[in-house]
Design a protein around this motif. Structure first.
Motif, mmCIF file in Angstrom:
data_model
loop_
_atom_site.group_PDB
_atom_site.id
_atom_site.type_symbol
_atom_site.label_atom_id
_atom_site.label_comp_id
_atom_site.label_asym_id
_atom_site.label_seq_id
_atom_site.Cartn_x
_atom_site.Cartn_y
_atom_site.Cartn_z
ATOM 1 N N VAL A 1 90.977 30.957 12.052
ATOM 2 C CA VAL A 1 90.416 31.370 10.764
ATOM 3 C C VAL A 1 91.285 30.875 9.613
ATOM 4 C CG1 VAL A 1 91.501 33.635 10.425
ATOM 5 C CG2 VAL A 1 89.171 33.262 9.643
ATOM 6 N N LEU A 2 92.596 30.764 9.827
ATOM 7 C CA LEU A 2 93.461 30.202 8.794
ATOM 8 C C LEU A 2 93.110 28.735 8.541
ATOM 9 C CD1 LEU A 2 96.930 31.740 9.745
ATOM 10 C CD2 LEU A 2 95.515 32.328 7.771
ATOM 11 N N SER A 3 92.809 28.000 9.611
ATOM 12 C CA SER A 3 92.402 26.607 9.449
ATOM 13 C C SER A 3 91.099 26.513 8.667
ATOM 14 C CB SER A 3 92.247 25.940 10.819
ATOM 15 O OG SER A 3 93.481 25.851 11.486
ATOM 16 N N CYS A 4 90.169 27.429 8.957
ATOM 17 C CA CYS A 4 88.914 27.453 8.203
ATOM 18 C C CYS A 4 89.168 27.803 6.744
ATOM 19 C CB CYS A 4 87.943 28.456 8.825
ATOM 20 S SG CYS A 4 87.270 27.960 10.432
ATOM 21 N N ALA A 5 90.060 28.746 6.513
ATOM 22 C CA ALA A 5 90.367 29.153 5.139
ATOM 23 C C ALA A 5 90.939 27.986 4.338
ATOM 24 C CB ALA A 5 91.342 30.326 5.150
ATOM 25 N N ARG A 6 91.829 27.219 4.959
ATOM 26 C CA ARG A 6 92.415 26.057 4.263
ATOM 27 C C ARG A 6 91.338 25.036 3.891
ATOM 28 N NH1 ARG A 6 96.151 26.606 8.677
ATOM 29 N NH2 ARG A 6 98.051 27.664 7.966
ATOM 30 N N ALA A 7 90.328 24.911 4.770
ATOM 31 C CA ALA A 7 89.267 23.940 4.513
ATOM 32 C C ALA A 7 88.271 24.430 3.467
ATOM 33 C CB ALA A 7 88.529 23.629 5.819
ATOM 34 N N ILE A 8 87.960 25.733 3.498
ATOM 35 C CA ILE A 8 86.917 26.268 2.634
ATOM 36 C C ILE A 8 87.462 26.688 1.277
ATOM 37 C CG2 ILE A 8 85.272 28.182 2.383
ATOM 38 C CD1 ILE A 8 84.892 28.094 5.401
ATOM 39 N N ASN A 9 88.654 27.263 1.269
ATOM 40 C CA ASN A 9 89.229 27.785 0.035
ATOM 41 C C ASN A 9 90.632 27.229 -0.189
ATOM 42 O OD1 ASN A 9 87.058 29.692 -0.750
ATOM 43 N ND2 ASN A 9 87.592 30.678 1.188
ATOM 44 N N ILE B 1 97.923 29.045 -2.925
ATOM 45 C CA ILE B 1 97.699 29.897 -1.755
ATOM 46 C C ILE B 1 98.402 29.272 -0.566
ATOM 47 C CG2 ILE B 1 96.014 30.906 -0.170
ATOM 48 C CD1 ILE B 1 93.918 30.667 -2.371
ATOM 49 N N GLU B 2 99.193 30.076 0.132
ATOM 50 C CA GLU B 2 99.829 29.618 1.369
ATOM 51 C C GLU B 2 99.296 30.465 2.508
ATOM 52 O OE1 GLU B 2 104.221 28.485 3.213
ATOM 53 O OE2 GLU B 2 104.080 29.644 1.351
ATOM 54 N N ALA C 1 100.414 34.783 -0.741
ATOM 55 C CA ALA C 1 100.714 34.529 0.666
ATOM 56 C C ALA C 1 99.606 35.198 1.469
ATOM 57 C CB ALA C 1 102.077 35.098 1.038
ATOM 58 N N ALA C 2 98.729 34.396 2.064
ATOM 59 C CA ALA C 2 97.558 34.900 2.774
ATOM 60 C C ALA C 2 97.835 34.869 4.275
ATOM 61 C CB ALA C 2 96.335 34.061 2.438
#
Length: 291
Positions: free
Chosen positions: A117-125, A130-131, A109-110
């Protein structure tokens, strides 16, 4: 066309000192971006934000002080992780450490306060295990985790917010669950010991990090460590300790002082274990996450 390229190149410098990812339009922009271009756009957005500009090439896997993310996760978290765990990461940012941690556990759970930044994280990683969530979403979900960690928790938080974050972690942990926070670089003058107190509990001789640039960096680092140590105990953690960890695989750009990172470790009380503050509450009585 040349003028357009020049204008586009100037955008990162104009926005470099701003927290671009905290703006409302970032998640909407990524949602509207075709899936095959989303990762590239997310990396560009990271480059516009002062907090993540140096991490925009996160695909290289290099974290703070030139330390590879996989080495940082392995050396700091590895001894605490098992394959069947669900873990919580506070301040996940673009998810570079999360990407490495999830390889060692069942699910992560991130959590981060920035929706951008969460939107970027979903796109990049992206990873199905991972939720990515805001703190509010995590609290509403009522999750229980086996272990929690953060490499960024002490940054930019007042005492009230930091204690609130620590209390949230303590509630989310199963009884006996462990917690680890990276709290700086450089080896303390004191040997490791549990629940040390007093103004001389620990000091840091050398502190190198991207967070502090002032001349009084070492003093501020020591004060920051004392602050989170005190607040972790106040939040209900036991066996609170700060000790140096020598990295086995520092990055090629790390100086000698950056081969040692200080970490705070703690745990939630086991079921039936009395509150050290003397209130008589046990861990099970506090097991429900905050509403």
């Amino acid at each position: 066309m040349g003028a357009v390229r020049l204008a586009l190149r100037s955008i990162p410098e104009k926005f470099r000192e701003r927290r671009v990812l905290d703006t409302r339009w970032v998640p909407a922009l990524l949602d509207a971006t075709p899936s095959d271009k989303r990762r590239r756009v997310a990396s560009w957005l990271l480059s516009l934000d002062s907090r993540y500009a140096r991490a925009a090439d996160g695909g290289s896997g290099v974290g703070r002080a030139g330390i590879p993310w996989d080495g940082l996760v392995r050396d700091l978290l590895g001894p605490s992780l098992t394959a069947d765990m669900t873990v919580l990461e506070l301040g996940c940012g673009p998810g570079f450490a999360t990407r490495e941690a999830v390889r060692h556990v069942d699910a992560v759970a991130a959590v981060d306060t920035s929706r951008g930044v969460l939107s970027c994280a979903r796109a990049i990683n992206p990873d199905p295990d991972i939720e990515y969530m805001t703190p509010e979403e995590f609290n509403r979900a009522g999750r229980t985790v086996d272990f929690a960690y953060s490499f960024t928790l002490t940054q930019d938080l007042s005492d009230d917010l930091l204690r609130g974050a620590l209390e949230t972690v303590c509630r989310a942990l199963r009884p006996g669950g462990g917690f680890l926070v990276r709290v700086g670089a450089g080896e303390p003058n004191t040997v490791g010991g549990q629940e040390r107190t007093g103004t001389d509990a620990f000091h840091t001789d050398v502190f190198h990090t991207e967070t502090f640039h002032e001349d009084n960096g070492p003093a501020r680092a020591g004060a920051d460590q004392m602050r989170i140590f005190r607040l972790a105990r106040a939040a209900g953690f036991v066996d609170v300790d700060i000790a140096p960890v020598r990295l086995r695989t520092p990055g090629p750009d790390a100086v000698a002082d950056q081969r040692i990172l200080n970490v705070l470790t703690a745990r939630r009380r086991d079921s039936g274990e009395k509150d050290p503050a003397g209130t008589g509450r046990d861990a099970q009585a506090e097991s429900a996450p905050a509403p």
